[in-house]
Scaffold this motif. Structure first.
Motif, mmCIF file in Angstrom:
data_model
loop_
_atom_site.group_PDB
_atom_site.id
_atom_site.type_symbol
_atom_site.label_atom_id
_atom_site.label_comp_id
_atom_site.label_asym_id
_atom_site.label_seq_id
_atom_site.Cartn_x
_atom_site.Cartn_y
_atom_site.Cartn_z
ATOM 1 N N LYS A 137 0.977 -1.155 -0.034
ATOM 2 C CA LYS A 137 -0.041 -0.070 0.023
ATOM 3 C C LYS A 137 0.837 1.162 0.047
ATOM 4 C CE LYS A 137 -4.166 -1.731 2.227
ATOM 5 N NZ LYS A 137 -4.962 -1.538 3.149
ATOM 6 N N LEU A 138 0.705 1.884 -0.910
ATOM 7 C CA LEU A 138 1.757 3.260 -1.236
ATOM 8 C C LEU A 138 0.687 4.462 -1.387
ATOM 9 C CD1 LEU A 138 4.330 1.607 -3.894
ATOM 10 C CD2 LEU A 138 4.547 2.042 -1.378
ATOM 11 N N ASN A 139 1.427 5.534 -1.157
ATOM 12 C CA ASN A 139 0.893 6.890 -1.783
ATOM 13 C C ASN A 139 1.959 7.421 -2.754
ATOM 14 O OD1 ASN A 139 2.454 8.021 0.223
ATOM 15 N ND2 ASN A 139 0.685 8.486 1.299
ATOM 16 N N ILE A 140 1.775 8.492 -3.548
ATOM 17 C CA ILE A 140 2.993 9.027 -4.501
ATOM 18 C C ILE A 140 3.832 9.787 -3.390
ATOM 19 C CG2 ILE A 140 3.158 10.544 -5.872
ATOM 20 C CD1 ILE A 140 0.328 9.965 -7.248
ATOM 21 N N MET A 141 3.484 10.235 -2.496
ATOM 22 C CA MET A 141 4.377 11.008 -1.426
ATOM 23 C C MET A 141 5.338 10.257 -0.904
ATOM 24 S SD MET A 141 5.352 13.980 -0.464
ATOM 25 C CE MET A 141 4.228 15.220 -0.105
ATOM 26 N N SER A 142 4.982 9.096 -0.359
ATOM 27 C CA SER A 142 5.954 7.964 0.124
ATOM 28 C C SER A 142 6.919 7.666 -0.914
ATOM 29 C CB SER A 142 5.189 7.011 0.816
ATOM 30 O OG SER A 142 4.310 6.012 -0.199
ATOM 31 N N VAL A 143 6.524 7.414 -2.143
ATOM 32 C CA VAL A 143 7.414 6.845 -3.313
ATOM 33 C C VAL A 143 8.404 7.904 -3.427
ATOM 34 C CG1 VAL A 143 7.455 6.285 -5.466
ATOM 35 C CG2 VAL A 143 5.752 5.302 -4.047
ATOM 36 N N PHE A 144 7.870 9.213 -3.781
ATOM 37 C CA PHE A 144 8.821 10.287 -3.852
ATOM 38 C C PHE A 144 9.888 10.379 -2.813
ATOM 39 C CE2 PHE A 144 9.946 14.897 -3.376
ATOM 40 C CZ PHE A 144 10.614 15.001 -4.556
ATOM 41 N N VAL A 145 9.563 10.386 -1.415
ATOM 42 C CA VAL A 145 10.475 10.405 -0.301
ATOM 43 C C VAL A 145 11.574 9.315 -0.246
ATOM 44 C CG1 VAL A 145 10.636 10.418 2.188
ATOM 45 C CG2 VAL A 145 8.826 11.996 1.210
ATOM 46 N N SER A 146 11.093 8.067 -0.532
ATOM 47 C CA SER A 146 11.964 7.074 -0.594
ATOM 48 C C SER A 146 12.897 7.149 -1.834
ATOM 49 C CB SER A 146 11.066 5.691 -0.645
ATOM 50 O OG SER A 146 10.333 5.505 -1.788
ATOM 51 N N LEU A 147 12.290 7.555 -2.864
ATOM 52 C CA LEU A 147 13.394 7.694 -4.118
ATOM 53 C C LEU A 147 14.537 8.584 -3.623
ATOM 54 C CD1 LEU A 147 11.091 7.070 -7.160
ATOM 55 C CD2 LEU A 147 12.771 5.587 -6.248
ATOM 56 N N SER A 148 13.738 9.838 -3.120
ATOM 57 C CA SER A 148 14.690 10.756 -2.802
ATOM 58 C C SER A 148 15.671 10.548 -1.933
ATOM 59 C CB SER A 148 14.073 12.017 -2.114
ATOM 60 O OG SER A 148 13.088 12.529 -3.367
ATOM 61 N N LEU A 149 15.533 9.918 -0.740
ATOM 62 C CA LEU A 149 16.185 9.445 0.369
ATOM 63 C C LEU A 149 17.238 8.364 -0.196
ATOM 64 C CD1 LEU A 149 13.954 9.071 3.534
ATOM 65 C CD2 LEU A 149 15.916 10.933 3.113
ATOM 66 N N GLY A 150 16.800 7.485 -1.176
ATOM 67 C CA GLY A 150 17.698 6.456 -1.760
ATOM 68 C C GLY A 150 18.799 7.221 -2.558
ATOM 69 N N ALA A 151 18.384 8.148 -3.519
ATOM 70 C CA ALA A 151 19.262 8.882 -4.378
ATOM 71 C C ALA A 151 20.349 9.553 -3.355
ATOM 72 C CB ALA A 151 18.950 9.904 -4.825
ATOM 73 N N ILE A 152 19.932 10.136 -2.315
ATOM 74 C CA ILE A 152 20.772 10.936 -1.384
ATOM 75 C C ILE A 152 21.836 9.763 -0.848
ATOM 76 C CG2 ILE A 152 21.070 12.134 0.816
ATOM 77 C CD1 ILE A 152 18.517 13.468 -0.131
ATOM 78 N N PHE A 153 21.341 8.607 -0.659
ATOM 79 C CA PHE A 153 22.221 7.829 0.286
ATOM 80 C C PHE A 153 23.275 7.133 -0.702
ATOM 81 C CE2 PHE A 153 22.894 2.974 0.960
ATOM 82 C CZ PHE A 153 23.574 3.078 2.154
ATOM 83 N N LEU A 154 22.747 6.915 -2.205
ATOM 84 C CA LEU A 154 23.852 6.425 -3.052
ATOM 85 C C LEU A 154 24.693 7.601 -3.336
ATOM 86 C CD1 LEU A 154 21.566 4.660 -5.599
ATOM 87 C CD2 LEU A 154 23.288 3.696 -4.244
ATOM 88 N N ILE A 155 24.460 8.718 -3.620
ATOM 89 C CA ILE A 155 25.589 9.822 -3.666
ATOM 90 C C ILE A 155 26.400 10.048 -2.784
ATOM 91 C CG2 ILE A 155 25.546 12.334 -4.035
ATOM 92 C CD1 ILE A 155 23.005 12.381 -5.594
ATOM 93 N N SER A 156 25.928 9.900 -1.380
ATOM 94 C CA SER A 156 26.647 9.960 -0.154
ATOM 95 C C SER A 156 27.718 8.958 -0.182
ATOM 96 C CB SER A 156 26.069 10.156 1.059
ATOM 97 O OG SER A 156 25.239 9.140 1.283
#
Length: 167
Positions: A36-55
């Motif tokens: 069960k997802l909403n668009i906001m949680s997908v956006f937040v999780s993708l943003s955090l994943g990108a920040i994690f990979l960059i760091s």
């Protein structure tokens, strides 16, 4: 409410609508996984994943030998070797100058230009050492004239603390 405010409210409401992500087996249509997802949680999780990979990538490059493969970065061993070689070349050039002075004085003795009694290796090597010549830092006549002119201008046009001339 204004039209723009309603549009914004609808947009944020759409971000929070719950959706279901289901993964099915194509042959049997058996449900394998569901979220069960909403668009906001997908956006937040993708943003955090990108920040994690960059760091993680930044940390790997900054603190491991991988940075040597990036153009413009040189290895720390190469820097150390260059420093050691620079110091050795400086000491070798000093030793070379001393040897040249010593050989020239030996040539004078062999040619008969210098008496043997005056020939001393220590005195020759001490004369080969370079001493820094003192530099005259006293102001020239032009510098004195410039200082006087600047002082006269400052006295005729005083400046306030904010940098604006006082009237």
């Amino acid at each position: 409410m204004s039209r723009n405010r309603l549009k914004r409210k609808k947009f944020f409401d759409r971000l929070l609508i719950k959706n279901r992500l289901i993964i099915l087996n194509e042959d049997t249509f058996e449900e394998i996984f569901s979220f069960k997802l909403n668009i906001m949680s997908v956006f937040v999780s993708l943003s955090l994943g990108a920040i994690f990979l960059i760091s993680i990538t930044t940390v790997l490059i900054a603190f491991t030998p991988l940075r040597e493969f990036i153009p413009g970065y040189s290895s720390s061993q190469l820097k150390r070797d260059a420093t050691v070689l620079a110091l050795k070349s400086d000491s070798l050039s000093i030793a070379l100058k001393k040897n040249e002075v010593y050989i020239k004085s030996i040539q004078k003795v062999l040619n008969g230009d210098l008496e043997y009694a005056k020939f001393n290796k220590d005195s020759i090597l001490s004369s080969a050492e370079e001493t820094a010549e003192p530099i005259d830092l006293s102001p020239t006549q032009k510098e004195k004239e410039l200082r006087e002119r600047v002082n006269n201008e400052e006295n005729t046009h005083p400046v306030s603390p904010k940098g604006k001339p006082k009237n």
